[in-house]
Design an enzyme around this catalytic site. Sequence first.
Site, PDB file in Angstrom:
ATOM      1  N   LYS A 153      -8.105  26.961 -40.065  1.00 29.81           N
ATOM      2  CA  LYS A 153      -7.810  28.181 -40.819  1.00 29.81           C
ATOM      3  C   LYS A 153      -8.375  28.029 -42.214  1.00 29.81           C
ATOM      4  O   LYS A 153      -8.497  26.911 -42.716  1.00 29.81           O
ATOM      5  CB  LYS A 153      -6.297  28.405 -40.911  1.00 29.81           C
TER       6      LYS A 153
HETATM    7  N1  GLU Z   1      -7.198  35.115 -37.234  1.00 30.43           N
HETATM    8  C1  GLU Z   1      -6.955  35.307 -35.841  1.00 30.43           C
HETATM    9  C2  GLU Z   1      -5.776  34.489 -35.371  1.00 30.43           C
HETATM   10  O1  GLU Z   1      -4.919  34.142 -36.151  1.00 30.43           O
HETATM   11  C3  GLU Z   1      -8.191  35.114 -34.987  1.00 30.43           C
HETATM   12  C4  GLU Z   1      -8.865  33.769 -35.093  1.00 30.43           C
HETATM   13  C5  GLU Z   1     -10.230  33.730 -34.404  1.00 30.43           C
HETATM   14  O2  GLU Z   1     -10.615  34.715 -33.796  1.00 30.43           O
HETATM   15  O3  GLU Z   1     -10.856  32.682 -34.502  1.00 30.43           O
HETATM   16  O4  GLU Z   1      -5.595  34.233 -34.214  1.00 30.43           O
END
Ligand code: GLU
Length: 429
Positions: free
Chosen positions: A118
Amino acid sequence: MVVTLQHGHQATMEQIPSAYETALRQYDRAVSRMDIDDNAVEYLRWPQREFSVNFPVRRDNGSIEMFSGYRVHHSTVRGPTKGGIRYSLNVTLDEVRALAMWMTWKCALVNLPYGGAKGGVLVDPKTLSLGEKERLTRRYAAELIPVIGPQKDIPAPDMGTGPQEMAWIMDTYSMTVGYSVPAIVTGKPLNIGGSEGRNEATGRGVIICMMEALKRQGVHNNAGIKVAVQGFGNVGSHAAEYAWENDFRVVAVSDIDGGLYNADGLDIPAVRAYMKANRTLKGFQGADFITNDELITSQCDVLIPAAMEGQLTERNAPHIKAKLVVEGANGPTTTDADDILNEMGVTIVPDILANAGGVTVSYFEWVQGLNSFFWDEAEVVRQLSNIMVKAYGEVAHMVEEQRVDMRTAAQMVAIKRVADALTIRGIYP
Ligand code: GLU
């Protein structure tokens, strides 16, 4: 205690555990019921890498401002790392760590060949002009170049970011290496290698899970089910729309300023159009205006928290009327609230299952980009449904077998997959 926050809002402070504390408590709870090696348990508690950056951005008035950002890779055990980038004033290393860990479990649960990551920048994107946003995104992307890559770590949108930011990141990376690398990010606009159905995927996955839960409870009459959705961003607005399209009665929706309630059901396309035109739900005719807290405890059958972490707490959990909670956001329920809701007999479809539709279609986008061969929307939706329903079934099976709540069961399925991969790979060197 009432405090004035940085951006002028007043908030009543309660002791909400940090996101990472919540993630670790959930992890400890799951592993305590599992038969896995102590070394693997300790290994997977830790984020593998944490990258902090401080970087300058030129404002439109010519001044230079410093911003702080992070990128955390929680685990590379099952593959390259994957996870979104958020722009928000709540971003801290602690929050990004928690979100990265949840991505590891989420990817493992839906069996994608990824570990979790993240990223985040401490900024309110609403305070930036388009040009400032572009310069901030490009500079942050440039700072991340040592740690991201199409086979290494693949960012995506999260709170406060979307396809435009992904296009800038893709371009910045591509300009640096000297050729176009569409697979460096997912959630891109369609015309530069995005996937059909990616924008809607998280909301769609939430509703697939809600329908699966209701079906298993023997509910067949959608029109009789009242749904309340907290948050009207990418996840909440699409979840509300799919619920509405499937004839559910969406009685409440909200954004950061508060929400709307109408016991007879809201006209969701009209609410979306209003939101698009006015950038707020305030002033929408044909519904009562309520606070976000009132939404959480409103009269409904299904509650979809799709805003942010720490929304369902010890304080409001006892007053929740919904019998089913489907977590669109990451980490919306504290562990204390979890205990209260479990005690009350409320079923919680946990975040790592309920909102896995986004990363699942991100995976499809990455695969399509690497193959330079693109699918139509029907194919995306078909494969998304298969994956979500299968993962739901595996969690439900674990609930039965271990007599645990759905969150613990989902974590157990996911952690076992990662621990098994770790065991077979072994510890280096
Ligand atoms: N931000 C989204 C999540 O928390 C998607 C992450 C992604 O597609 O890599 O799942």
